[in-house]
Motif scaffolding. Structure first.
Motif, mmCIF file in Angstrom:
data_model
loop_
_atom_site.group_PDB
_atom_site.id
_atom_site.type_symbol
_atom_site.label_atom_id
_atom_site.label_comp_id
_atom_site.label_asym_id
_atom_site.label_seq_id
_atom_site.Cartn_x
_atom_site.Cartn_y
_atom_site.Cartn_z
ATOM 1 N N UNK A 48 6.421 13.704 2.056
ATOM 2 C CA UNK A 48 7.431 13.309 1.085
ATOM 3 C C UNK A 48 8.510 12.393 1.644
ATOM 4 N N UNK A 49 8.478 12.161 2.972
ATOM 5 C CA UNK A 49 9.480 11.279 3.576
ATOM 6 C C UNK A 49 9.382 9.856 3.020
ATOM 7 N N UNK A 50 8.158 9.447 2.659
ATOM 8 C CA UNK A 50 7.991 8.094 2.123
ATOM 9 C C UNK A 50 8.798 7.912 0.839
ATOM 10 N N UNK A 51 8.815 8.951 0.002
ATOM 11 C CA UNK A 51 9.554 8.848 -1.260
ATOM 12 C C UNK A 51 11.063 8.938 -1.031
ATOM 13 N N UNK A 52 11.471 9.721 -0.041
ATOM 14 C CA UNK A 52 12.900 9.772 0.310
ATOM 15 C C UNK A 52 13.374 8.403 0.800
ATOM 16 N N UNK A 53 12.569 7.770 1.649
ATOM 17 C CA UNK A 53 12.937 6.458 2.183
ATOM 18 C C UNK A 53 12.999 5.409 1.068
ATOM 19 N N UNK A 54 12.028 5.456 0.167
ATOM 20 C CA UNK A 54 12.012 4.509 -0.958
ATOM 21 C C UNK A 54 13.224 4.737 -1.857
ATOM 22 N N UNK A 55 13.562 6.017 -2.085
ATOM 23 C CA UNK A 55 14.736 6.347 -2.906
ATOM 24 C C UNK A 55 16.003 5.780 -2.292
ATOM 25 N N UNK A 56 16.152 5.924 -0.976
ATOM 26 C CA UNK A 56 17.338 5.402 -0.285
ATOM 27 C C UNK A 56 17.425 3.883 -0.421
ATOM 28 N N UNK A 57 16.294 3.214 -0.278
ATOM 29 C CA UNK A 57 16.271 1.751 -0.392
ATOM 30 C C UNK A 57 16.623 1.298 -1.804
ATOM 31 N N UNK A 58 16.009 1.949 -2.804
ATOM 32 C CA UNK A 58 16.268 1.589 -4.197
ATOM 33 C C UNK A 58 17.720 1.857 -4.566
ATOM 34 N N UNK A 59 18.227 3.010 -4.144
ATOM 35 C CA UNK A 59 19.621 3.355 -4.437
ATOM 36 C C UNK A 59 20.572 2.354 -3.786
ATOM 37 N N UNK A 60 20.206 1.869 -2.604
ATOM 38 C CA UNK A 60 21.036 0.906 -1.897
ATOM 39 C C UNK A 60 20.956 -0.509 -2.430
ATOM 40 N N UNK A 61 20.082 -0.730 -3.427
ATOM 41 C CA UNK A 61 20.024 -2.041 -4.066
ATOM 42 C C UNK A 61 18.810 -2.881 -3.719
ATOM 43 N N UNK A 62 17.880 -2.352 -2.902
ATOM 44 C CA UNK A 62 16.651 -3.096 -2.616
ATOM 45 C C UNK A 62 15.791 -3.094 -3.864
ATOM 46 N N UNK A 63 15.436 -4.258 -4.352
ATOM 47 C CA UNK A 63 14.655 -4.359 -5.579
ATOM 48 C C UNK A 63 13.197 -3.991 -5.336
ATOM 49 N N UNK A 64 12.613 -3.240 -6.262
ATOM 50 C CA UNK A 64 11.201 -2.871 -6.171
ATOM 51 C C UNK A 64 10.314 -4.106 -6.303
ATOM 52 N N UNK A 65 10.865 -5.174 -6.897
ATOM 53 C CA UNK A 65 10.114 -6.417 -7.077
ATOM 54 C C UNK A 65 10.266 -7.377 -5.899
ATOM 55 N N UNK A 66 11.167 -7.030 -4.956
ATOM 56 C CA UNK A 66 11.357 -7.868 -3.776
ATOM 57 C C UNK A 66 12.428 -8.931 -3.947
ATOM 58 N N UNK A 67 12.895 -9.465 -2.808
ATOM 59 C CA UNK A 67 13.797 -10.602 -2.813
ATOM 60 C C UNK A 67 15.263 -10.290 -2.980
ATOM 61 N N UNK A 68 15.614 -9.051 -3.317
ATOM 62 C CA UNK A 68 17.013 -8.732 -3.617
ATOM 63 C C UNK A 68 17.416 -7.436 -2.937
ATOM 64 N N UNK A 69 18.653 -7.418 -2.391
ATOM 65 C CA UNK A 69 19.164 -6.235 -1.714
ATOM 66 C C UNK A 69 19.504 -6.538 -0.266
ATOM 67 N N UNK A 70 20.173 -5.590 0.381
ATOM 68 C CA UNK A 70 20.583 -5.783 1.773
ATOM 69 C C UNK A 70 20.305 -4.526 2.588
ATOM 70 N N UNK A 71 20.252 -4.700 3.905
ATOM 71 C CA UNK A 71 20.075 -3.575 4.810
ATOM 72 C C UNK A 71 21.296 -2.661 4.760
#
Length: 324
Positions: free
Chosen positions: A248-271
């Motif tokens: 389930x770590x993969x989904x936690x990591x994805x959640x953190x990225x999405x919450x932080x503004x990384x777009x699921x479609x790519x090209x948008x967001x920051x580290x």
């Protein structure tokens, strides 16, 4: 002054930072009413240690997602790498060599993912779902599904238990270092421009001379490497490993990225946004545990966060179209 503030908050990333910071402040106030230990330095140390491994995975996952791809195998790769390193250590292989071998294997798994996706044109979800299942199964093969405990050289555990200034765990200091390096690379080098270009339009990026296949293979390989490093960190912290660890770590990591503004479609967001996402999710989970919220409700809450993050990201382009 008002014009400057308005201009600042018109930026998607700064607006996301403000929302997450406000959410974090509200959580600190709200959950502190439930427990006096919630906002203490000791709880921060505990949260930072627990979420260091997912933080490392989220760092490289951010880059993969910025290109419009996704990797579901990271949790299994982390667990497999920890088992592989532990097996070598129990076989009297020197700790540094065991770690290097485990990292090499993890990077090789990432390379395999990248090759199948970039060269064979297979779907990232299908490929990484396959490697996730395969390597999770191999984790159960080790020790026949039982835990791995007992290592000849226990000095390795000092990294997992150690802290800087008595507050910041070594493992989370490593996470911060990784995010700083990657953030500088994304902002100050051609690498960052190319990654975002691929995420915005891979065909146009290839037409402009960017080697899209090379980047995708490289990023999946790096994602595998950092997942392996996360495995080494969790092995050091827990002084052992179980086959289900990292599930389930993969989904936690994805959640953190999405919450932080990384777009699921790519090209948008920051580290930096993804890093704030790690802190927010860490404190949210800690608060829910302190409040004795059922694990089932916790999963539902995290699922709702994923949906809201995706909706917010997708509403942004619609808003810009209306403004035009």
């Amino acid at each position: 002054m008002k014009a400057k503030i308005k201009k600042l908050f018109s930026d998607y990333n700064y607006r996301r930072y403000a929302i997450l910071t406000g959410l974090l402040v509200l959580m600190l106030i709200g959950f502190s009413l439930e427990s006096k230990v919630y906002a203490t330095p000791e709880n921060f140390t505990n949260i930072a240690a627990k979420f260091a491994e997912i933080g490392l995975i989220a760092a490289s996952m951010s880059l993969v997602m910025l290109t419009g791809d996704i990797d579901l195998s990271v949790g299994s790769v982390m667990c497999f790498s920890a088992f592989f390193a532990g097996m070598l250590m129990q076989s009297q292989v020197p700790v540094p060599l065991a770690i290097l071998c485990a990292l090499f294997v993890a990077a090789a798994i990432g390379l395999l993912n990248g090759f199948m996706i970039a060269v064979l044109n297979m779907q990232p979800v299908i490929v990484t779902l396959g490697t996730m299942t395969a390597f999770r199964g191999l984790c159960y093969v080790f020790k026949q599904g039982g835990p791995m405990r007992g290592f000849p050289d226990e000095s390795f555990f000092q990294f997992g238990k150690g802290t800087l200034f008595g507050i910041l765990p070594y493992s989370f200091a490593l996470v911060i270092l990784v995010f700083v390096i990657l953030s500088v690379a994304m902002k100050r080098t051609r690498f960052g421009l190319d990654v975002r270009a691929i995420g915005n339009n891979a065909s146009a990026a290839a037409f402009s001379g960017i080697n899209v296949k090379k980047y995708r293979i490289g990023l999946f390989t790096f994602n595998g490497f950092l997942s392996g490093l996360a495995g080494i960190v969790i092995l050091s912290r827990m002084q052992g490993i179980e086959a289900a660890l990292g599930d389930g770590y993969e989904f936690d990591a994805i959640t953190m990225c999405l919450l932080g503004g990384i777009s699921i479609n790519g090209g948008k967001g920051t580290l930096f946004g993804a890093f704030i996402g790690i802190v927010v999710i860490g404190y949210l989970k800690s608060g829910m545990n302190i409040s004795h919220i059922s694990a089932y409700y916790q999963s539902a809450i995290l699922g709702a966060i994923i949906l809201l993050s995706v909706i917010m990201g997708n509403l942004e382009p619609l808003k810009k179209k209306k403004e035009k």
